[in-house]
Design a protein around this motif. Structure first.
Motif, PDB file in Angstrom:
ATOM      1  N   ILE A  24      -1.232  -3.537 -11.834  1.00 43.57           N
ATOM      2  CA  ILE A  24      -1.674  -4.602 -10.944  1.00 43.57           C
ATOM      3  C   ILE A  24      -2.952  -4.216 -10.210  1.00 43.57           C
ATOM      4  N   THR A  25      -3.720  -5.237  -9.860  1.00 44.46           N
ATOM      5  CA  THR A  25      -5.017  -5.021  -9.214  1.00 44.46           C
ATOM      6  C   THR A  25      -5.039  -5.472  -7.765  1.00 44.46           C
ATOM      7  N   GLY A  26      -4.083  -6.304  -7.358  1.00 47.91           N
ATOM      8  CA  GLY A  26      -4.081  -6.780  -5.984  1.00 47.91           C
ATOM      9  C   GLY A  26      -2.797  -7.489  -5.613  1.00 47.91           C
ATOM     10  N   VAL A  27      -2.599  -7.623  -4.300  1.00 49.11           N
ATOM     11  CA  VAL A  27      -1.432  -8.316  -3.763  1.00 49.11           C
ATOM     12  C   VAL A  27      -1.896  -9.193  -2.615  1.00 49.11           C
ATOM     13  N   GLN A  28      -1.460 -10.445  -2.625  1.00 53.10           N
ATOM     14  CA  GLN A  28      -1.675 -11.344  -1.495  1.00 53.10           C
ATOM     15  C   GLN A  28      -0.308 -11.729  -0.963  1.00 53.10           C
ATOM     16  N   ALA A  29      -0.052 -11.367   0.294  1.00 50.97           N
ATOM     17  CA  ALA A  29       1.221 -11.684   0.930  1.00 50.97           C
ATOM     18  C   ALA A  29       0.996 -12.785   1.954  1.00 50.97           C
ATOM     19  N   GLU A  30       1.694 -13.892   1.764  1.00 51.25           N
ATOM     20  CA  GLU A  30       1.673 -15.009   2.714  1.00 51.25           C
ATOM     21  C   GLU A  30       3.071 -15.090   3.302  1.00 51.25           C
ATOM     22  N   LEU A  31       3.186 -14.829   4.593  1.00 52.95           N
ATOM     23  CA  LEU A  31       4.484 -14.728   5.251  1.00 52.95           C
ATOM     24  C   LEU A  31       4.615 -15.740   6.376  1.00 52.95           C
ATOM     25  N   GLN A  32       5.852 -16.161   6.628  1.00 55.95           N
ATOM     26  CA  GLN A  32       6.143 -17.090   7.719  1.00 55.95           C
ATOM     27  C   GLN A  32       7.219 -16.469   8.600  1.00 55.95           C
ATOM     28  N   PHE A  33       7.005 -16.520   9.922  1.00 56.71           N
ATOM     29  CA  PHE A  33       8.005 -16.050  10.874  1.00 56.71           C
ATOM     30  C   PHE A  33       8.138 -17.072  12.004  1.00 56.71           C
ATOM     31  N   ASP A  34       9.227 -16.978  12.757  1.00 50.92           N
ATOM     32  CA  ASP A  34       9.459 -17.870  13.883  1.00 50.92           C
ATOM     33  C   ASP A  34       8.759 -17.288  15.112  1.00 50.92           C
ATOM     34  N   PRO A  35       7.684 -17.927  15.587  1.00 56.55           N
ATOM     35  CA  PRO A  35       6.961 -17.371  16.732  1.00 56.55           C
ATOM     36  C   PRO A  35       7.760 -17.427  18.032  1.00 56.55           C
ATOM     37  N   LYS A  36       8.876 -18.170  18.045  1.00 57.96           N
ATOM     38  CA  LYS A  36       9.742 -18.177  19.228  1.00 57.96           C
ATOM     39  C   LYS A  36      10.708 -16.997  19.215  1.00 57.96           C
ATOM     40  N   ALA A  37      10.907 -16.392  18.037  1.00 61.47           N
ATOM     41  CA  ALA A  37      11.848 -15.281  17.907  1.00 61.47           C
ATOM     42  C   ALA A  37      11.158 -13.919  17.930  1.00 61.47           C
ATOM     43  N   LEU A  38       9.926 -13.867  17.412  1.00 64.19           N
ATOM     44  CA  LEU A  38       9.219 -12.593  17.305  1.00 64.19           C
ATOM     45  C   LEU A  38       7.903 -12.650  18.074  1.00 64.19           C
ATOM     46  N   ALA A  39       7.585 -11.561  18.746  1.00 65.54           N
ATOM     47  CA  ALA A  39       6.362 -11.475  19.540  1.00 65.54           C
ATOM     48  C   ALA A  39       5.534 -10.279  19.091  1.00 65.54           C
ATOM     49  N   ASN A  40       4.272 -10.288  19.466  1.00 65.44           N
ATOM     50  CA  ASN A  40       3.354  -9.165  19.177  1.00 65.44           C
ATOM     51  C   ASN A  40       3.399  -8.752  17.711  1.00 65.44           C
ATOM     52  N   VAL A  41       3.347  -9.724  16.827  1.00 66.31           N
ATOM     53  CA  VAL A  41       3.410  -9.464  15.393  1.00 66.31           C
ATOM     54  C   VAL A  41       2.052  -8.970  14.907  1.00 66.31           C
ATOM     55  N   LYS A  42       2.072  -7.826  14.210  1.00 67.27           N
ATOM     56  CA  LYS A  42       0.850  -7.250  13.641  1.00 67.27           C
ATOM     57  C   LYS A  42       1.170  -6.727  12.251  1.00 67.27           C
ATOM     58  N   LEU A  43       0.210  -6.829  11.341  1.00 63.31           N
ATOM     59  CA  LEU A  43       0.366  -6.267  10.010  1.00 63.31           C
ATOM     60  C   LEU A  43      -0.676  -5.174   9.862  1.00 63.31           C
ATOM     61  N   LEU A  44      -0.216  -3.944   9.700  1.00 67.06           N
ATOM     62  CA  LEU A  44      -1.115  -2.804   9.578  1.00 67.06           C
ATOM     63  C   LEU A  44      -1.216  -2.399   8.112  1.00 67.06           C
ATOM     64  N   PRO A  45      -2.429  -2.410   7.558  1.00 65.74           N
ATOM     65  CA  PRO A  45      -2.604  -2.033   6.156  1.00 65.74           C
ATOM     66  C   PRO A  45      -2.150  -0.597   5.892  1.00 65.74           C
ATOM     67  N   ALA A  46      -1.536  -0.389   4.733  1.00 67.92           N
ATOM     68  CA  ALA A  46      -1.227   0.968   4.287  1.00 67.92           C
ATOM     69  C   ALA A  46      -2.544   1.585   3.825  1.00 67.92           C
ATOM     70  N   THR A  47      -2.820   2.773   4.301  1.00 72.50           N
ATOM     71  CA  THR A  47      -4.085   3.424   3.971  1.00 72.50           C
ATOM     72  C   THR A  47      -3.840   4.846   3.467  1.00 72.50           C
ATOM     73  N   GLY A  48      -4.865   5.399   2.868  1.00 69.52           N
ATOM     74  CA  GLY A  48      -4.796   6.781   2.415  1.00 69.52           C
ATOM     75  C   GLY A  48      -3.653   7.022   1.453  1.00 69.52           C
ATOM     76  N   THR A  49      -2.955   8.118   1.659  1.00 70.00           N
ATOM     77  CA  THR A  49      -1.898   8.509   0.735  1.00 70.00           C
ATOM     78  C   THR A  49      -0.656   7.632   0.864  1.00 70.00           C
ATOM     79  N   THR A  50      -0.533   6.850   1.961  1.00 72.76           N
ATOM     80  CA  THR A  50       0.640   5.986   2.103  1.00 72.76           C
ATOM     81  C   THR A  50       0.460   4.660   1.372  1.00 72.76           C
ATOM     82  N   SER A  51      -0.748   4.354   0.899  1.00 71.47           N
ATOM     83  CA  SER A  51      -1.026   3.075   0.267  1.00 71.47           C
ATOM     84  C   SER A  51      -0.687   3.075  -1.214  1.00 71.47           C
ATOM     85  N   PHE A  52      -0.069   1.987  -1.671  1.00 68.50           N
ATOM     86  CA  PHE A  52       0.212   1.805  -3.094  1.00 68.50           C
ATOM     87  C   PHE A  52      -1.073   1.917  -3.910  1.00 68.50           C
TER      88      PHE A  52
END
Length: 140
Positions: A24-52
């Motif tokens: 595979i060459t890429g991944v696009q993740a489109e996600l939905q969450f309830d903004p009334k249930a979850l706060a301070n939502v952040k997505l941190l890219p996997a980098t370096g040796t932790t990245s696929f």
């Protein structure tokens, strides 16, 4: 199941990909969450040796729209890079329990989520698994 004793406890979960033996060459993740249930939502890219995709990963976009509970994230190999296969992490989702929320919620992948394969015009995505979150209060 995840539990949180207070609204300030940060929770994390890794977003993983399994190439199913394909390159595979890429991944696009489109996600939905309830903004009334979850706060301070952040997505941190996997980098370096932790990245696929390894240390040369390109983050194409990373947007969290808190008002609508939408996350759009895409990562890929660099131009001329080598496609990858296997199982690995593409990002880490961080969030907190919002105050006074229901006892459970979900983060789901939307239809626009896709996996790209070199030389193919259609997504190679076979299945996604939603994250079921149980938000329980611990006794004080």
């Amino acid at each position: 199941d995840l539990s949180s004793g207070s609204a300030t406890s940060a929770l994390t979960v890794d977003i993983m990909v399994d190439s199913g033996g394909q390159d595979i060459t890429g991944v696009q993740a489109e996600l939905q969450f309830d903004p009334k249930a979850l706060a301070n939502v952040k997505l941190l890219p996997a980098t370096g040796t932790t990245s696929f995709f390894g240390s040369t990963v390109n983050v194409l976009f990373n947007e969290v729209t808190t008002q609508t509970g939408r996350i759009s994230y895409a990562t890929a190999i660099p131009p001329g890079g080598t496609p990858k296969k296997g199982i690995g992490k593409i990002a880490t989702l961080n969030f907190q329990k919002a105050y006074g929320v229901p006892s459970s919620t979900q983060i789901v992948f939307l239809d626009k989520t896709l996996v790209t394969v070199l030389g193919a015009n259609q997504s190679a995505l076979k299945a996604t698994v939603p994250l079921n979150i149980v938000l329980s209060q611990t006794s004080q």
